[in-house]
Design a protein around this motif. Structure first.
Motif, PDB file in Angstrom:
ATOM      1  N   ASP A  40      -1.929  16.570 -28.783  1.00  0.00           N
ATOM      2  CA  ASP A  40      -2.691  15.664 -29.992  1.00  0.00           C
ATOM      3  C   ASP A  40      -4.041  16.503 -29.806  1.00  0.00           C
ATOM      4  O   ASP A  40      -4.591  16.626 -30.816  1.00  0.00           O
ATOM      5  N   GLN A  41      -4.517  16.982 -28.772  1.00  0.00           N
ATOM      6  CA  GLN A  41      -5.711  17.712 -28.607  1.00  0.00           C
ATOM      7  C   GLN A  41      -5.551  18.942 -29.392  1.00  0.00           C
ATOM      8  O   GLN A  41      -6.723  19.358 -29.998  1.00  0.00           O
ATOM      9  N   LEU A  46      -9.583  20.600 -36.849  1.00  0.00           N
ATOM     10  CA  LEU A  46     -10.933  21.013 -37.158  1.00  0.00           C
ATOM     11  C   LEU A  46     -11.089  22.251 -37.725  1.00  0.00           C
ATOM     12  O   LEU A  46     -12.306  22.877 -37.816  1.00  0.00           O
ATOM     13  N   GLN A  50      -8.407  30.836 -31.577  1.00  0.00           N
ATOM     14  CA  GLN A  50      -9.699  30.253 -30.897  1.00  0.00           C
ATOM     15  C   GLN A  50      -9.199  28.838 -29.973  1.00  0.00           C
ATOM     16  O   GLN A  50      -9.738  28.561 -28.924  1.00  0.00           O
ATOM     17  N   LYS A 109     -10.196  28.395 -26.316  1.00  0.00           N
ATOM     18  CA  LYS A 109     -10.867  27.343 -25.921  1.00  0.00           C
ATOM     19  C   LYS A 109     -10.291  26.060 -25.505  1.00  0.00           C
ATOM     20  O   LYS A 109     -10.966  25.227 -24.826  1.00  0.00           O
ATOM     21  N   ARG A 140      -7.699  24.140 -20.310  1.00  0.00           N
ATOM     22  CA  ARG A 140      -7.029  23.341 -19.394  1.00  0.00           C
ATOM     23  C   ARG A 140      -5.865  23.740 -18.751  1.00  0.00           C
ATOM     24  O   ARG A 140      -5.764  22.875 -17.663  1.00  0.00           O
ATOM     25  N   PHE A 157      -7.410  10.280 -34.404  1.00  0.00           N
ATOM     26  CA  PHE A 157      -6.143   9.859 -33.705  1.00  0.00           C
ATOM     27  C   PHE A 157      -6.219   8.437 -33.096  1.00  0.00           C
ATOM     28  O   PHE A 157      -7.309   8.186 -32.667  1.00  0.00           O
ATOM     29  N   ASN A 200      -5.310   7.796 -30.033  1.00  0.00           N
ATOM     30  CA  ASN A 200      -5.859   7.865 -28.786  1.00  0.00           C
ATOM     31  C   ASN A 200      -7.036   8.902 -28.725  1.00  0.00           C
ATOM     32  O   ASN A 200      -7.372   9.261 -27.648  1.00  0.00           O
ATOM     33  N   ALA A 230      -7.774  11.910 -29.078  1.00  0.00           N
ATOM     34  CA  ALA A 230      -7.544  13.261 -28.736  1.00  0.00           C
ATOM     35  C   ALA A 230      -8.721  13.918 -28.551  1.00  0.00           C
ATOM     36  O   ALA A 230      -8.936  15.127 -28.950  1.00  0.00           O
ATOM     37  N   ILE A 231      -9.805  13.313 -27.508  1.00  0.00           N
ATOM     38  CA  ILE A 231     -10.890  13.958 -27.201  1.00  0.00           C
ATOM     39  C   ILE A 231     -10.545  15.270 -26.366  1.00  0.00           C
ATOM     40  O   ILE A 231      -9.878  15.083 -25.538  1.00  0.00           O
ATOM     41  N   PHE A 232     -11.293  16.122 -26.446  1.00  0.00           N
ATOM     42  CA  PHE A 232     -11.237  17.523 -25.385  1.00  0.00           C
ATOM     43  C   PHE A 232     -11.941  17.107 -24.408  1.00  0.00           C
ATOM     44  O   PHE A 232     -12.862  17.375 -23.881  1.00  0.00           O
ATOM     45  N   THR A 233     -11.134  16.633 -23.317  1.00  0.00           N
ATOM     46  CA  THR A 233     -11.631  15.913 -21.937  1.00  0.00           C
ATOM     47  C   THR A 233     -12.248  17.116 -21.409  1.00  0.00           C
ATOM     48  O   THR A 233     -12.864  16.759 -20.415  1.00  0.00           O
ATOM     49  N   HIS A 234     -11.952  18.442 -21.385  1.00  0.00           N
ATOM     50  CA  HIS A 234     -12.391  19.405 -20.580  1.00  0.00           C
ATOM     51  C   HIS A 234     -13.602  19.842 -20.878  1.00  0.00           C
ATOM     52  O   HIS A 234     -14.346  20.834 -20.328  1.00  0.00           O
ATOM     53  N   LEU A 235     -14.195  19.606 -22.352  1.00  0.00           N
ATOM     54  CA  LEU A 235     -15.451  19.911 -22.573  1.00  0.00           C
ATOM     55  C   LEU A 235     -16.768  18.738 -22.934  1.00  0.00           C
ATOM     56  O   LEU A 235     -16.115  17.542 -22.465  1.00  0.00           O
ATOM     57  N   TYR A 257     -17.199  21.779 -31.922  1.00  0.00           N
ATOM     58  CA  TYR A 257     -16.007  22.481 -32.063  1.00  0.00           C
ATOM     59  C   TYR A 257     -15.714  22.947 -33.508  1.00  0.00           C
ATOM     60  O   TYR A 257     -15.579  24.083 -33.829  1.00  0.00           O
ATOM     61  N   GLY A 258     -15.642  21.873 -34.380  1.00  0.00           N
ATOM     62  CA  GLY A 258     -15.310  22.365 -35.700  1.00  0.00           C
ATOM     63  C   GLY A 258     -16.303  23.235 -36.499  1.00  0.00           C
ATOM     64  O   GLY A 258     -15.889  23.970 -37.233  1.00  0.00           O
ATOM     65  N   GLU A 295     -18.211  25.622 -34.615  1.00  0.00           N
ATOM     66  CA  GLU A 295     -18.184  26.791 -33.798  1.00  0.00           C
ATOM     67  C   GLU A 295     -16.874  27.725 -34.390  1.00  0.00           C
ATOM     68  O   GLU A 295     -17.207  28.696 -34.199  1.00  0.00           O
ATOM     69  N   VAL A 296     -15.934  26.904 -34.498  1.00  0.00           N
ATOM     70  CA  VAL A 296     -14.705  27.791 -34.907  1.00  0.00           C
ATOM     71  C   VAL A 296     -14.894  28.425 -36.259  1.00  0.00           C
ATOM     72  O   VAL A 296     -14.231  29.234 -36.835  1.00  0.00           O
ATOM     73  N   ARG A 316     -16.812  13.758 -34.244  1.00  0.00           N
ATOM     74  CA  ARG A 316     -16.244  15.074 -34.149  1.00  0.00           C
ATOM     75  C   ARG A 316     -15.443  15.614 -35.849  1.00  0.00           C
ATOM     76  O   ARG A 316     -15.516  16.752 -36.121  1.00  0.00           O
TER      77      ARG A 316
END
Lengths: 308, 369
Positions: A203-204, A211, A217, A221, A226, B81, B83, B85-90, B98-99, B101-102, B146
Motif C-alpha cells: 500500500d505504501q 502521489l 523514483q 526512495k 526499506r 488509505f 491504514n 500507508a504512511i512512509f514509515t521510513h521517512l 514526496y508528491g 519532490e517526485v 500528504r
C-alpha cells in the motif's frame, strides 16, 4: 535404581531430581552437543594454534604433538606477511569478490523487481531461476569447464576459433571463473532480495504511485531504503561466501594458468596437499579467521546499532 | 477539481462479480459517499477510479474524458488509505513533500507548501520526526495532508476513520467536512458506517452485492428509499419491515404474516400495495418513530394490538418491542407510559408506511416524491 523407582510412587535418586529440575535436565540435553563442539571446533583450533608456531610437517615422521621439538616462535606469521604468493592469492580473492558480488547484487535486484508483479508463468520462471543455486558447485565448475573449452559451445556460439582459449589464458581465466560464480550465485541474491522486496508494504508503494512518483523514483526512495537491512545481509553473506570460493576455481582452472586464478582457498589447498606445509597453512588459516572475525563483529555491531 | 462519470462498470474476479453494471455521476466539488455492507464492492469501485484495478466492462471518465489509458501516476488522485500507508521510513516532512519532490517542484516552493500544509493539519511540531513515531490520529492527518498537498483532481478516502478512537473520529468527521469546503474538491468516501455517510456526504450511493441500490441526498435516501434493502440498511434503529402474503378478504386487503398476525391495509399504503396486481407477497415498512400510541390521529392509520415484551432505554427515549402474535414491531415510547407486559393498541400511519415487493425488493406504487 530404575527398578526401584519404577515400583515406588515417589521417585528418588539423581535422575529423578534431574527430571524435576529444568536446569539440570537442560545440562544433560546440551552436554552431547557441547562435547561434539569441543572435538570439532575447540580442539582443532588449539591444535592449529600449536602447529602454527612450529616448523612441523608430516614428512618427517614425528607425531604432531611432538611438534614443540621444532618450535619456530612467530616465524610463520612473519613469513606470510612477506609472501608474495599469499598476497597475490588474497588480491585475486578480493578481485573476484568486488566484481562478482556487485554484479550478482544488481542482477538479483533487477530480477527481483521483475518478479514482484504477478505475470503468467511466474512460478515456473521462479523455479528455473533458482536452479543454478541448487547445483553442487563442483558440477557447476565442470559445466563451465566444458563450456569454456577451445572447441566448446561458448567459442562455437561467439564464432571464435578453437585456439581462442578461456581457461588457459592469463586474463580470460579469471573472467571465466567470475562468470561462473555470477551465474551460480545470482539466484541466491535474487531470492533474498525478492523476499525483502515483497516485504515492502504494497500500500505504501501504491500510495507513492498515486502521489505521482515514477517507478524509478519509487524504487529509489521507497523500495531500496526499506530493504536496507536485507540488502546488507545479502551482500555480507555473498561476500563471505565468495571469500571462500574453491570448487569452481579448482575444477575449472586448478588455480592456473600459473597462479592466475589462485584464490586463498586454492592456495591453502595446494600448500596443504601438494606442498605439505601444514604449520604454515595453520598460521595463514588462523590469521584469516582472526581478520574475518573482527570484520564480522564490527559489521554486526554496526547493524545492531542501526536497528536500534 | 473534476467531475466523475462511472458508466456501466462491471468488475469480475474469476466467477465472482464484485461490481455489477454500476452507473454513477459525481459532480464537480461534490462529496459522495459509497455506502454498503462489507464486501459489497465499494472499495473495488474506488480502486477502479484510482486505476488500481482494471475494469472488466464499462468506462470511467473524469470531466467526460476516458481514463482507461492513463497510468496511476498520471491520474492525479488523492488517495487516503484505510491504514494510511504512511512512509514509515521517512520523516513527517519527507512524507508531505514526496508528491512534490517526485514532480521536481522547486525546493523553496516545496518548503513553503509543506509548512503551510503542516500548519493546516497542526502537525508542525512533528515535521522533523520519523513518521513511524506518530500517533494514529496524527497519521490520519498526515495521510490527508500528504494527498492534499499535490492538489489532486479528486480525493478518494477509503474508510479513513475506521481506525480512530471514538472521540477523535467525531472530531475528524467535522474536520473532513471543513477540509472539503476549503479544498472545494470532489471527494469520494467509502464507508460502511451510515452515520459517517449521512453526516458528511452531499450524496450517498448505496451499494449491495456490486449493484447500485440508490443514489441520492442523505435525506432523500432516508425518507424515500427505492427498495427494501435501502429501507432496511439506512436508519437506526432500523425500519420495521413486516413480510407477509397479500390477501383480499371482504373488500379488505390484508398482509398476512406467518405466525398469524395480520395488517389491515388502508389509505395510501393500501393503494401502493394494490398498484401492482401481480404482487402476492409484500413487505410493509414503517420507521419506529412513526408508530404512535394513544388516540387515532387519522382514519387511514392502521390500528394494531400488541404486548410490550421489552423496554430498552436509548438516550432520553425508550424503545418498545411490541409483539403481535409472533411478529415484532419496534416503536419509540415517547410518552414514557408503557410497562412490560402491557397489552396496548398502537397505530401505523398510512402515509408514512412503505410498500415493497418481497420478491424483487422494489418499492411499490412508485416513490411518493
Amino acid at each position: 535404581m530404575s527398578d526401584k523407582s519404577a515400583n515406588t510412587p515417589t521417585k528418588t535418586g539423581y535422575w529423578a531430581k534431574v527430571a524435576q529440575d529444568g536446569n539440570k535436565m537442560g545440562f544433560w540435553f546440551v552436554l552431547p552437543t557441547v562435547l561434539l563442539l569441543v572435538f570439532i571446533v575447540v580442539f582443532p583450533l588449539f591444535m592449529q594454534l600449536y602447529l602454527s608456531v612450529t616448523w612441523w610437517t608430516p614428512l618427517e615422521g614425528t607425531p604432531w604433538y611432538m611438534a614443540w621439538e621444532v618450535f619456530s616462535w612467530g616465524e610463520n606469521y612473519w613469513y606470510q606477511l612477506t609472501d608474495p604468493r599469499m598476497w597475490g592469492a588474497l588480491w585475486r580473492t578480493v578481485l573476484i569478490m568486488i566484481i562478482a558480488v556487485p554484479a550478482q547484487f544488481f542482477l538479483g535486484m533487477a530480477l527481483a523487481y521483475l518478479f514482484i508483479e504477478k505475470f503468467p508463468g511466474r512460478k515456473i520462471f521462479y523455479s528455473i531461476m533458482l536452479t543454478p543455486m541448487m547445483i553442487v558447485p563442483a558440477v557447476v565448475g565442470l559445466m563451465f569447464y566444458l563450456l569454456f573449452q577451445g572447441t566448446g559451445p561458448v567459442n562455437d556460439h561467439l564464432g571464435l576459433p578453437s585456439n581462442f582459449s578461456w581457461l588457459t589464458d592469463v586474463n580470460r581465466a579469471m573472467i571465466s571463473v567470475i562468470i561462473a560464480d555470477i551465474w551460480q550465485w545470482t539466484p541466491l541474491m535474487f531470492l533474498i532480495l525478492l523476499a525483502g522486496m515483497l516485504g515492502v508494504p504494497s500500500d505504501q508503494l501504491l500510495a507513492a504511485r498515486l502521489l505521482g512518483g515514477s517507478n524509478w523514483q519509487n524504487f529509489i526512495k521507497i523500495i531500496v531504503p526499506r530493504m536496507k537491512t536485507v540488502i546488507l545481509i545479502a551482500l555480507v553473506l555473498r561476500a563471505v561466501e565468495c571469500f571462500k570460493i574453491f570448487d569452481l576455481v579448482y575444477i575449472m582452472t586448478k588455480g592456473g594458468p600459473g597462479v592466475q586464478t589462485e584464490t586463498i582457498s586454492v592456495f591453502l589447498y595446494k600448500l596443504t596437499f601438494a606442498e605439505l606445509e601444514w604449520a604454515y597453512v595453520a598460521a595463514i588459516g588462523l590469521t584469516i579467521l582472526f581478520v574475518l572475525s573482527v570484520i564480522a563483529a564490527k559489521g554486526l555491531s554496526y547493524m545492531v546499532k542501526k536497528d536500534k | 477539481m473534476s467531475s466523475i462519470q462511472i458508466r456501466n462498470v462491471t468488475k469480475r474476479f474469476g466467477d465472482f462479480t464484485a461490481v455489477d453494471n454500476l452507473t454513477l455521476d459525481i459532480e464537480e466539488g461534490e462529496f459522495a459517499a459509497l455506502l454498503g455492507p462489507s464486501g459489497c464492492g465499494k472499495t473495488t469501485t474506488m480502486n477502479m477510479i484510482a486505476g488500481i484495478e482494471d475494469l472488466t466492462k464499462g468506462s470511467i471518465l473524469f470531466d467526460e474524458q476516458e481514463l482507461s489509458g492513463t497510468r496511476i501516476q498520471d491520474r492525479n488522485i488523492g488517495f487516503v488509505f484505510q491504514n494510511y500507508a504512511i512512509f514509515t521510513h521517512l520523516s513527517v516532512y519527507k512524507n508531505l513533500s514526496y508528491g512534490l519532490e517526485v514532480k521536481k517542484v522547486d525546493k523553496g516552493e516545496i518548503e513553503r507548501r509543506v509548512k503551510a500544509m503542516a500548519d493546516r493539519m497542526s502537525i508542525t511540531h512533528r515535521l522533523d520526526q520519523p513518521a513511524a513515531s506518530l500517533s494514529v490520529n496524527e497519521m490520519q492527518k498526515l495521510a490527508i495532508g500528504r494527498s492534499a498537498i499535490v492538489e489532486p483532481r479528486i480525493f478518494l478516502l477509503d474508510e479513513p476513520l475506521s481506525n480512530l478512537d471514538a472521540g477523535f473520529r467525531a472530531y475528524m468527521r467535522a474536520e473532513l467536512k471543513v477540509l472539503q469546503h476549503e479544498f472545494g474538491q470532489t471527494m469520494i468516501y467509502v464507508t460502511h458506517d451510515q452515520i459517517e455517510a449521512m453526516s458528511l456526504a452531499d450524496k450517498i450511493a448505496i451499494i449491495d452485492q456490486g449493484k447500485l441500490m440508490q443514489y441520492g441526498t442523505p435525506l432523500d435516501i432516508y425518507n424515500s428509499p427505492d427498495n427494501r434493502f435501502v429501507a432496511n440498511f439506512i436508519g437506526s434503529p432500523r425500519m420495521n419491515l413486516i413480510d407477509g402474503e397479500l390477501r383480499e378478504e371482504k373488500d379488505q386487503l390484508k398482509l398476512m404474516v406467518s405466525g398469524g398476525a395480520e395488517i389491515k391495509l388502508q389509505g395510501q399504503v393500501k393503494s401502493e400495495f394494490a398498484s401492482d396486481g401481480k404482487v402476492q407477497s409484500g413487505s410493509f415498512g414503517i420507521r419506529p418513530q412513526d408508530i404512535y400510541f394513544g388516540d387515532q390521529r387519522s382514519d387511514s392509520d392502521i390500528k394494531m394490538h400488541g404486548t410490550v415484551e421489552v423496554l430498552e432505554r436509548v438516550g432520553p427515549k425508550r424503545l418498545a418491542y411490541l409483539h403481535v402474535l409472533e411478529t415484532m414491531f419496534i416503536a419509540f415510547d415517547d410518552q414514557d407510559r408503557l410497562k412490560v407486559g402491557d397489552k396496548v393498541p398502537f397505530y401505523l400511519p398510512s402515509e408514512k408506511s412503505m410498500a415493497f415487493d418481497l420478491a424483487s425488493g422494489r418499492r411499490l406504487g412508485g416513490v411518493a416524491k
